[in-house]
Each structure stands twice: as structure tokens, then as C-alpha cells.
Scaffold this motif. Sequence first.
Motif, PDB file in Angstrom:
ATOM      1  N   MET A  72       0.857  -1.174   0.000  1.00 62.28           N
ATOM      2  CA  MET A  72       0.000   0.000   0.000  1.00 62.28           C
ATOM      3  C   MET A  72       0.903   1.236   0.000  1.00 62.28           C
ATOM      4  N   SER A  73       0.587   2.175  -0.835  1.00 65.52           N
ATOM      5  CA  SER A  73       1.426   3.361  -0.931  1.00 65.52           C
ATOM      6  C   SER A  73       1.255   4.241   0.305  1.00 65.52           C
ATOM      7  N   ALA A 110      -6.224   6.611   4.434  1.00 66.28           N
ATOM      8  CA  ALA A 110      -6.945   5.610   5.218  1.00 66.28           C
ATOM      9  C   ALA A 110      -6.820   5.902   6.706  1.00 66.28           C
ATOM     10  N   SER A 111      -5.653   6.342   7.138  1.00 69.85           N
ATOM     11  CA  SER A 111      -5.443   6.706   8.539  1.00 69.85           C
ATOM     12  C   SER A 111      -6.309   7.901   8.926  1.00 69.85           C
ATOM     13  N   ARG A 112      -6.365   8.893   8.053  1.00 69.25           N
ATOM     14  CA  ARG A 112      -7.222  10.065   8.321  1.00 69.25           C
ATOM     15  C   ARG A 112      -8.688   9.665   8.356  1.00 69.25           C
ATOM     16  N   TYR A 113      -9.107   8.767   7.464  1.00 72.52           N
ATOM     17  CA  TYR A 113     -10.499   8.322   7.448  1.00 72.52           C
ATOM     18  C   TYR A 113     -10.811   7.530   8.715  1.00 72.52           C
ATOM     19  N   SER A 114      -9.878   6.706   9.172  1.00 72.65           N
ATOM     20  CA  SER A 114     -10.080   5.963  10.413  1.00 72.65           C
ATOM     21  C   SER A 114     -10.193   6.921  11.598  1.00 72.65           C
ATOM     22  N   SER A 115      -9.424   7.994  11.584  1.00 74.85           N
ATOM     23  CA  SER A 115      -9.531   9.016  12.636  1.00 74.85           C
ATOM     24  C   SER A 115     -10.902   9.681  12.601  1.00 74.85           C
ATOM     25  N   THR A 116     -11.401   9.917  11.407  1.00 73.34           N
ATOM     26  CA  THR A 116     -12.742  10.484  11.268  1.00 73.34           C
ATOM     27  C   THR A 116     -13.788   9.523  11.834  1.00 73.34           C
ATOM     28  N   LEU A 117     -13.617   8.231  11.572  1.00 68.65           N
ATOM     29  CA  LEU A 117     -14.537   7.241  12.123  1.00 68.65           C
ATOM     30  C   LEU A 117     -14.445   7.200  13.640  1.00 68.65           C
ATOM     31  N   ASP A 118     -13.245   7.383  14.196  1.00 69.40           N
ATOM     32  CA  ASP A 118     -13.093   7.459  15.661  1.00 69.40           C
ATOM     33  C   ASP A 118     -13.894   8.627  16.228  1.00 69.40           C
ATOM     34  N   ARG A 119     -13.805   9.781  15.575  1.00 67.94           N
ATOM     35  CA  ARG A 119     -14.563  10.953  16.033  1.00 67.94           C
ATOM     36  C   ARG A 119     -16.057  10.720  15.889  1.00 67.94           C
ATOM     37  N   THR A 137     -10.785   4.773  -2.305  1.00 63.34           N
ATOM     38  CA  THR A 137      -9.623   4.034  -1.807  1.00 63.34           C
ATOM     39  C   THR A 137      -9.508   4.071  -0.279  1.00 63.34           C
ATOM     40  N   PRO A 138      -9.640   5.236   0.385  1.00 59.63           N
ATOM     41  CA  PRO A 138      -9.536   5.221   1.850  1.00 59.63           C
ATOM     42  C   PRO A 138     -10.645   4.399   2.516  1.00 59.63           C
ATOM     43  N   HIS A 139     -11.791   4.322   1.881  1.00 60.86           N
ATOM     44  CA  HIS A 139     -12.914   3.569   2.453  1.00 60.86           C
ATOM     45  C   HIS A 139     -12.721   2.069   2.330  1.00 60.86           C
ATOM     46  N   SER A 140     -12.031   1.646   1.289  1.00 66.17           N
ATOM     47  CA  SER A 140     -11.856   0.215   1.064  1.00 66.17           C
ATOM     48  C   SER A 140     -10.465  -0.286   1.464  1.00 66.17           C
ATOM     49  N   LEU A 152      -6.717  -0.869   6.365  1.00 60.87           N
ATOM     50  CA  LEU A 152      -6.769  -0.207   7.663  1.00 60.87           C
ATOM     51  C   LEU A 152      -8.209   0.141   8.038  1.00 60.87           C
ATOM     52  N   THR A 153      -8.957   0.664   7.092  1.00 64.73           N
ATOM     53  CA  THR A 153     -10.354   1.013   7.335  1.00 64.73           C
ATOM     54  C   THR A 153     -11.189  -0.238   7.558  1.00 64.73           C
ATOM     55  N   GLN A 154     -10.968  -1.256   6.766  1.00 69.70           N
ATOM     56  CA  GLN A 154     -11.726  -2.506   6.925  1.00 69.70           C
ATOM     57  C   GLN A 154     -11.466  -3.142   8.287  1.00 69.70           C
ATOM     58  N   GLN A 155     -10.223  -3.073   8.752  1.00 70.38           N
ATOM     59  CA  GLN A 155      -9.904  -3.603  10.078  1.00 70.38           C
ATOM     60  C   GLN A 155     -10.615  -2.809  11.164  1.00 70.38           C
ATOM     61  N   TRP A 156     -10.675  -1.493  11.024  1.00 74.78           N
ATOM     62  CA  TRP A 156     -11.363  -0.643  11.986  1.00 74.78           C
ATOM     63  C   TRP A 156     -12.840  -1.033  12.053  1.00 74.78           C
ATOM     64  N   LEU A 157     -13.462  -1.181  10.890  1.00 74.85           N
ATOM     65  CA  LEU A 157     -14.888  -1.516  10.834  1.00 74.85           C
ATOM     66  C   LEU A 157     -15.159  -2.885  11.463  1.00 74.85           C
ATOM     67  N   GLN A 158     -14.289  -3.841  11.221  1.00 74.45           N
ATOM     68  CA  GLN A 158     -14.457  -5.169  11.814  1.00 74.45           C
ATOM     69  C   GLN A 158     -14.261  -5.123  13.323  1.00 74.45           C
ATOM     70  N   ARG A 159     -13.295  -4.363  13.786  1.00 71.38           N
ATOM     71  CA  ARG A 159     -13.022  -4.267  15.222  1.00 71.38           C
ATOM     72  C   ARG A 159     -14.244  -3.776  15.985  1.00 71.38           C
ATOM     73  N   TYR A 160     -14.959  -2.806  15.431  1.00 71.54           N
ATOM     74  CA  TYR A 160     -16.109  -2.231  16.118  1.00 71.54           C
ATOM     75  C   TYR A 160     -17.436  -2.830  15.659  1.00 71.54           C
ATOM     76  N   GLY A 161     -17.383  -3.738  14.709  1.00 73.87           N
ATOM     77  CA  GLY A 161     -18.590  -4.431  14.274  1.00 73.87           C
ATOM     78  C   GLY A 161     -19.563  -3.571  13.490  1.00 73.87           C
ATOM     79  N   TRP A 162     -19.066  -2.560  12.812  1.00 73.90           N
ATOM     80  CA  TRP A 162     -19.926  -1.713  12.006  1.00 73.90           C
ATOM     81  C   TRP A 162     -20.174  -2.396  10.671  1.00 73.90           C
TER      82      TRP A 162
END
Length: 79
Positions: A1-2, A9-18, A43-46, A49-59
Motif C-alpha cells: 500500500m502506498s 486511510a489513517s485520516r479516514y479511520s480518525s474520522t470514524l473514531d470521532r 480508496t480510503p474507504h476500502s 486499515l479502514t476494513q480492520q477498523w470496521l471489523q473491530r467495532y462491528g460496524w
Amino acid sequence: MSKRITHFASRYSSTLDRLKEAIRRKRPGLLRRGVVLQHVNATPHSANLTQQWLQRYGWEILPHPTHSPDLAPSDFHLF
């Protein structure tokens, strides 16, 4: 991953945290019942890192095809 994809993806995961924190404060029961998130296949949604975040919280992800005629930006005021 570049680096660029990882950064977005990290910024999008931070947005999901907020978002998760805002839901916890404003509608705490919603997190227990589960969250259904709709986002496009950008790309950031798929990214892994984002997929792992979604699985961790069960969204759950509501599938939405790119360029879907079902929901135009002008229709957002209806919701």
C-alpha cells in the motif's frame, strides 16, 4: 500500500473514531444496537486499515455502487 493511500486511510479511520465518539455521547444505545455505515468505494474507504477498523467495532457497511442514480447529492436534504 502506498504512503498516500495509508495516509488517507489513517485520516479516514480518525474520522470514524470521532464519529464513534459523537455517537457514544449523543446516542449511546445506537452503538450497542450496531451501526450501518454507507460510504462509497473510494480508496480510503476500502483500504485494509479502514476494513480492520470496521471489523473491530462491528460496524456494517451498506453497499452503495459508485455513481448510483438512486442517491444524488441534491437528494441529501430529504434525509
